[in-house]
Design a protein around this motif. Sequence first.
Motif, PDB file in Angstrom:
ATOM      1  N   VAL A 198       6.783   5.331   4.004  1.00 17.37           N
ATOM      2  CA  VAL A 198       6.243   4.435   3.005  1.00 17.37           C
ATOM      3  C   VAL A 198       7.429   4.233   2.187  1.00 17.37           C
ATOM      4  N   SER A 199       8.411   4.607   1.945  1.00 14.35           N
ATOM      5  CA  SER A 199       9.490   4.375   1.211  1.00 14.35           C
ATOM      6  C   SER A 199      10.136   3.190   1.741  1.00 14.35           C
ATOM      7  N   MET A 200      10.362   3.180   3.074  1.00 15.22           N
ATOM      8  CA  MET A 200      10.975   1.923   3.703  1.00 15.22           C
ATOM      9  C   MET A 200      10.065   0.687   3.547  1.00 15.22           C
ATOM     10  N   LEU A 201       8.740   1.133   3.618  1.00 17.38           N
ATOM     11  CA  LEU A 201       7.901   0.038   3.592  1.00 17.38           C
ATOM     12  C   LEU A 201       7.857  -0.741   1.860  1.00 17.38           C
ATOM     13  N   ALA A 202       7.829   0.569   0.944  1.00 18.75           N
ATOM     14  CA  ALA A 202       7.913   0.042  -0.425  1.00 18.75           C
ATOM     15  C   ALA A 202       9.193  -0.961  -0.624  1.00 18.75           C
ATOM     16  N   ALA A 203      10.499  -0.290  -0.014  1.00 16.48           N
ATOM     17  CA  ALA A 203      11.628  -1.031  -0.152  1.00 16.48           C
ATOM     18  C   ALA A 203      11.506  -2.688   0.333  1.00 16.48           C
ATOM     19  N   GLN A 204      10.719  -2.958   1.313  1.00 14.18           N
ATOM     20  CA  GLN A 204      10.633  -4.497   1.382  1.00 14.18           C
ATOM     21  C   GLN A 204      10.256  -5.137   0.145  1.00 14.18           C
ATOM     22  N   PHE A 205       9.511  -4.478  -0.837  1.00 19.58           N
ATOM     23  CA  PHE A 205       9.095  -5.171  -1.886  1.00 19.58           C
ATOM     24  C   PHE A 205       9.655  -4.617  -3.167  1.00 19.58           C
ATOM     25  N   GLY A 206      10.839  -4.060  -3.262  1.00 19.51           N
ATOM     26  CA  GLY A 206      11.832  -3.820  -4.237  1.00 19.51           C
ATOM     27  C   GLY A 206      11.557  -2.326  -4.891  1.00 19.51           C
ATOM     28  N   GLY A 207      10.590  -1.586  -3.952  1.00 17.02           N
ATOM     29  CA  GLY A 207      10.149  -0.271  -4.603  1.00 17.02           C
ATOM     30  C   GLY A 207      10.874   0.962  -3.881  1.00 17.02           C
ATOM     31  N   GLY A 208      10.475   1.996  -3.902  1.00 16.30           N
ATOM     32  CA  GLY A 208      11.299   3.118  -3.294  1.00 16.30           C
ATOM     33  C   GLY A 208      10.368   4.454  -3.548  1.00 16.30           C
TER      34      GLY A 208
END
Length: 333
Positions: free
Chosen positions: A289-299
């Motif tokens: 989910v870290s990679m998923l979040a990274a798509q939207f500027g998250g981490g």
Amino acid sequence: MSDMQATDDKARLVEILREAERVGVISHYRPDGDAIGSTLALGLALRSLGKRITMWNEDGVPERYAFLEGANLVQCPPRSGPVEIDLLVCVDCGDPKRLGEAGMALLHTVPASANIDHHETNTRYAGTNYIVGGAASCSSVLVPVIDALGIPMSPAVAQALYVGLSTDTGSFQYGSTTAEDMRLAARLIECGVDVGDTNRRVYQEQPAGAFAVHREVLNNMVIEEDGQLVHYSMPAGKCAELGVGREETKDLVNIIRILRGARIAIIFEDLENGLIRVSLRSKDPRISVSMLAAQFGGGGHAMAAGIRMRGSLANCRESVLRAARESLKKLHE
Ligand SMILES: [Mn+2]
């Protein structure tokens, strides 16, 4: 980062910690057990060396951690004026924005800064950075630093570290929990942590308001993709309607993630300031989910991550859910 690099950073960190007379310790806003545990453990440990310590947090100490020694000393970072410290140490904070505005301003005005953390996505924003990506907690990363400073582990420091380790490993339930984490827990218990009392205070003393939010989430959660994806959205005004503060909306994702068969659990929350907060959990090691979040500027971490997005609740939810469904589809390709 190589181990050698980490070792060099640790040596430099220990040196500047030893030299500084006046040290400020700060962590991220909306602090969790590791943020508070790390702040207090480092603060109390350095204080025992006779240093002058200031501890800050944008949102103060949540009620459930208020029993920890030193919690009453944590202040809001000053909004203006000079701050009389030699060194600012940021703990458990992967991104300076998460220090809050006042904290970030401090970071830019202090003579020296250090960063001790375990987030893989840490941006190494301080003068000296000691980052052990993948460590179970920032509290775990602090232990060898406290040892290297030659500070004996007091029961109060051990308890703060134990709370950080316990909360960041999901009470030692996450699959990433290692034998080393358990050995650290054992050592902290040997240093005087009362496990039963500490766990009761952290996990089993929830205010009644928490139950109003739990009811709301359980009544309105959405289960889709044959139960592999579960999510809940908290619209604007819901906290006021339920009569609870933002503090009660923390960790809601843990309520829904326990659904049998769920691989991804997500909470969307309208923060009523133009931002949507998204908390993501994976229960499947093949899905980060870290990679998923990274798509939207998250981490965050592979199994637990977060995003703050600009836009409407409906739009943000649709974008993130689309990406989540996509990552579930990839499992079956
Ligand atoms: Mn942490």
